[in-house]
Motif scaffolding. Structure first.
Motif, short mmCIF file in Angstrom:
data_model
loop_
_atom_site.label_atom_id
_atom_site.label_comp_id
_atom_site.label_asym_id
_atom_site.label_seq_id
_atom_site.Cartn_x
_atom_site.Cartn_y
_atom_site.Cartn_z
N PHE A 181 0.87 -1.14 -0.06
CA PHE A 181 -0.13 -0.02 -0.15
C PHE A 181 0.96 1.18 -0.04
O PHE A 181 1.72 1.38 1.00
CB PHE A 181 -0.85 0.02 1.34
N THR A 182 0.92 2.09 -1.09
CA THR A 182 1.50 3.38 -1.18
C THR A 182 0.69 4.42 -0.89
O THR A 182 -0.47 4.63 -1.30
CB THR A 182 2.11 3.53 -2.70
N LEU A 183 1.06 5.17 0.32
CA LEU A 183 0.25 6.40 0.69
C LEU A 183 0.37 7.56 -0.09
O LEU A 183 1.24 8.04 -0.81
CB LEU A 183 1.02 6.80 2.03
N ASN A 184 -1.06 8.04 -0.48
CA ASN A 184 -1.03 9.22 -1.23
C ASN A 184 -1.08 10.37 -0.18
O ASN A 184 -2.01 10.53 0.65
CB ASN A 184 -2.36 9.18 -1.91
N ILE A 185 0.17 11.31 -0.25
CA ILE A 185 0.58 12.08 1.04
C ILE A 185 -0.06 13.45 0.60
O ILE A 185 -0.03 14.06 -0.41
CB ILE A 185 1.86 12.18 1.03
N ALA A 186 -1.22 13.93 1.54
CA ALA A 186 -1.80 15.16 1.20
C ALA A 186 -1.02 16.17 2.19
O ALA A 186 -1.03 17.36 1.51
CB ALA A 186 -3.12 14.88 1.85
N GLY A 187 -0.36 15.80 3.21
CA GLY A 187 0.50 16.73 3.94
C GLY A 187 1.30 15.86 4.71
O GLY A 187 1.29 14.69 5.23
N PHE A 236 7.25 13.69 13.53
CA PHE A 236 6.80 13.73 12.21
C PHE A 236 5.48 13.25 12.07
O PHE A 236 4.75 13.03 12.94
CB PHE A 236 7.71 12.70 11.29
N ARG A 237 4.92 13.64 10.87
CA ARG A 237 3.53 13.35 10.77
C ARG A 237 3.41 13.24 9.01
O ARG A 237 3.77 13.79 8.44
CB ARG A 237 2.63 14.34 10.99
N VAL A 238 2.81 12.20 8.71
CA VAL A 238 2.32 11.74 7.34
C VAL A 238 0.70 11.65 7.32
O VAL A 238 0.16 10.85 7.81
CB VAL A 238 2.90 10.41 6.96
N VAL A 239 0.05 12.59 6.72
CA VAL A 239 -1.34 12.50 6.49
C VAL A 239 -2.04 11.94 5.19
O VAL A 239 -1.31 12.47 3.95
CB VAL A 239 -2.01 14.01 6.76
N GLY A 240 -2.47 10.98 4.96
CA GLY A 240 -3.19 10.33 3.62
C GLY A 240 -4.08 11.47 3.25
O GLY A 240 -4.77 11.98 3.54
N GLY A 241 -4.09 11.35 1.89
CA GLY A 241 -4.96 12.41 0.93
C GLY A 241 -6.02 11.81 0.20
O GLY A 241 -6.62 12.47 -0.72
N THR A 242 -6.47 10.48 0.01
CA THR A 242 -7.25 10.02 -0.77
C THR A 242 -8.67 10.19 -0.29
O THR A 242 -8.93 9.85 0.93
CB THR A 242 -7.01 8.35 -1.02
#
Length: 413
Positions: free
Chosen positions: A367-373, A392-398
């Motif tokens: 699963f490759t994350l679609n990064i929104a922010g 750190f933070r990684v937010v999904g954008g889908t």
């Protein structure tokens, strides 16, 4: 149900021993020099074996999830999620420690994440716990092997912890649940003991599981016995945080040339729910921890940092009435890459973004994350920037997905 102790009221550490009050740590000023010159006066304090009261500023991330369940049906409703990442200068997380009395106080004030605690004071020696006996940390706390993790836990509760009916009663560890008027509020603070892998910085985590239960009578509906139909509503407030803290390097002591590679630990709290738009799924959201490592290549001349992370996904923190269906199984592998820039004057450390993040499940699917922010923030630690730490933070954008990964890391040369 796991056992816990009553959470003591919070008080300032200024009255404790060690020089008349807590000394703030985490800024960029060097130690004072008598007469304005010469070499800095050494202090008696040590991060590994402290002798003075200190207040540390954490760099990391915080998130919360509020929802309800009912005993006669599966699934979550009335959901509200929020998350927030800190910076090197805007922490909102403080850890006060009195070595004389072995007292910790943790304060988290991140309103954007829906978390605003009063100082949480861990002062009873029995607040310390582990995973070795019958009394263990609460559900949702990661069992981190071979990293010398210290666990502190306290809380309060009341009412009947065993509901008269559960659909079905779980046979595994779950979040708290109970009968009518049952209440529980338990907090856990855990940290890697300084000196385990790093001497000037460490990482820590926070778990809060809060629930209150009310019995609801459905007007005009009868049960099988002809009595008014009733069910139990469990209202949850779940909070998680991961952050790094320690003895920050004065700006003047950070190198201006050369390069170095820092390696160390990583921990993250995650919600991973890509099924909000799937009519065949329950679409419930659960917290999971990720534990692993990170590598950070720093070019002090160009002020650039390249970071890579890898980790293992842990189990979900499941409640009694959700079905437990989730998309990222325990044992999945997390990998991510980020870049950052050093700005000691403007940011107090470094800041940047993620370039990629992905997962590989035990069955081999990815699963490759679609990064929104995304964000990565941190600072250098030790008298000569021997170590590194941050959050750190990684937010999904889908659309129609709730994916958010919030973590902390440490490293040494």
């Amino acid at each position: 149900m796991r056992n816990y102790l009553i959470l003591m009221s919070a008080t300032a550490l200024a009255a404790c021993g060690g020089g008349g009050g807590p000394e703030a740590v985490g800024g960029t000023a060097p130690p004072p020099v008598p007469g304005g010159g010469g070499t800095p006066t050494p202090t008696a304090h040590s991060f590994v074996e402290p002798t003075q009261n200190k207040v540390y500023e954490g760099v990391g991330s915080v998130h919360s999830y509020n929802y309800s369940t009912r005993s006669d049906a599966s699934g979550q409703y009335s959901e509200l999620y929020a998350g927030d990442a800190t910076t090197a200068r805007d922490g909102g997380i403080t850890i006060a420690y009195s070595p004389r009395d072995a007292i910790f106080e943790l304060t988290i004030n991140r309103t954007k994440a829906g978390v605003d605690t009063s100082p949480l004071r861990f002062q009873d020696p029995a607040h310390r716990t582990d995973f070795d006996g019958a009394r263990q940390p609460q559900a949702g706390v990661p069992d981190i092997d071979n990293r010398n993790i210290q666990y502190l836990q306290a809380g309060s509760g009341g009412g009947d912890p065993l509901p008269p009916y559960v659909n079905p009663e779980p046979s595994y560890s779950t979040l708290p649940y109970g009968g009518n008027q049952y209440q529980s509020d338990v907090v856990t603070y855990f940290y890697q003991k300084p000196g385990t892998t790093t001497r000037y910085v460490t990482y820590a985590g926070f778990v809060r599981n809060k629930v209150n239960v009310v019995e609801v009578t459905v007007e005009g509906q009868l049960d099988a016995n002809g009595d008014p139909y009733k069910y139990l509503e469990n209202n949850y407030t779940l909070e998680r945080a991961a952050f790094a803290y320690g003895e920050r390097t004065p700006n003047s002591a950070v190198p201006r040339s050369g390069s170095a590679t820092f390696s160390g630990d990583m921990i993250a709290s995650m919600v991973f729910n890509p099924k909000l738009d799937d009519p065949g799924a329950a679409a419930d959201t659960y917290f999971q921890w990720i534990t692993g490592s990170g590598t950070h290549t720093v070019d002090f001349g160009t002020l650039g940092i390249l970071s890579s992370f890898t980790g293992r996904v842990g189990p979900i923190a499941r409640d009694a009435y959700s079905d437990g269906d989730h998309d990222m199984p325990e044992g999945s592998t997390f990998t991510a890459n980020a870049h950052a820039a050093i700005d000691l004057v403007g940011k107090g450390g470094f800041f940047g973004q993620f370039d990629s993040a992905s997962f590989r499940r035990p069955d081999g699917s990815t699963f490759t994350l679609n990064i929104a922010g995304s964000s990565i923030d941190g600072a250098f630690f030790g008298p000569g920037a021997e170590e590194i730490g941050g959050g750190f933070r990684v937010v999904g954008g889908t659309p129609d997905e709730r994916i958010d990964i919030l973590g902390a890391f440490t490293g040494k040369k």
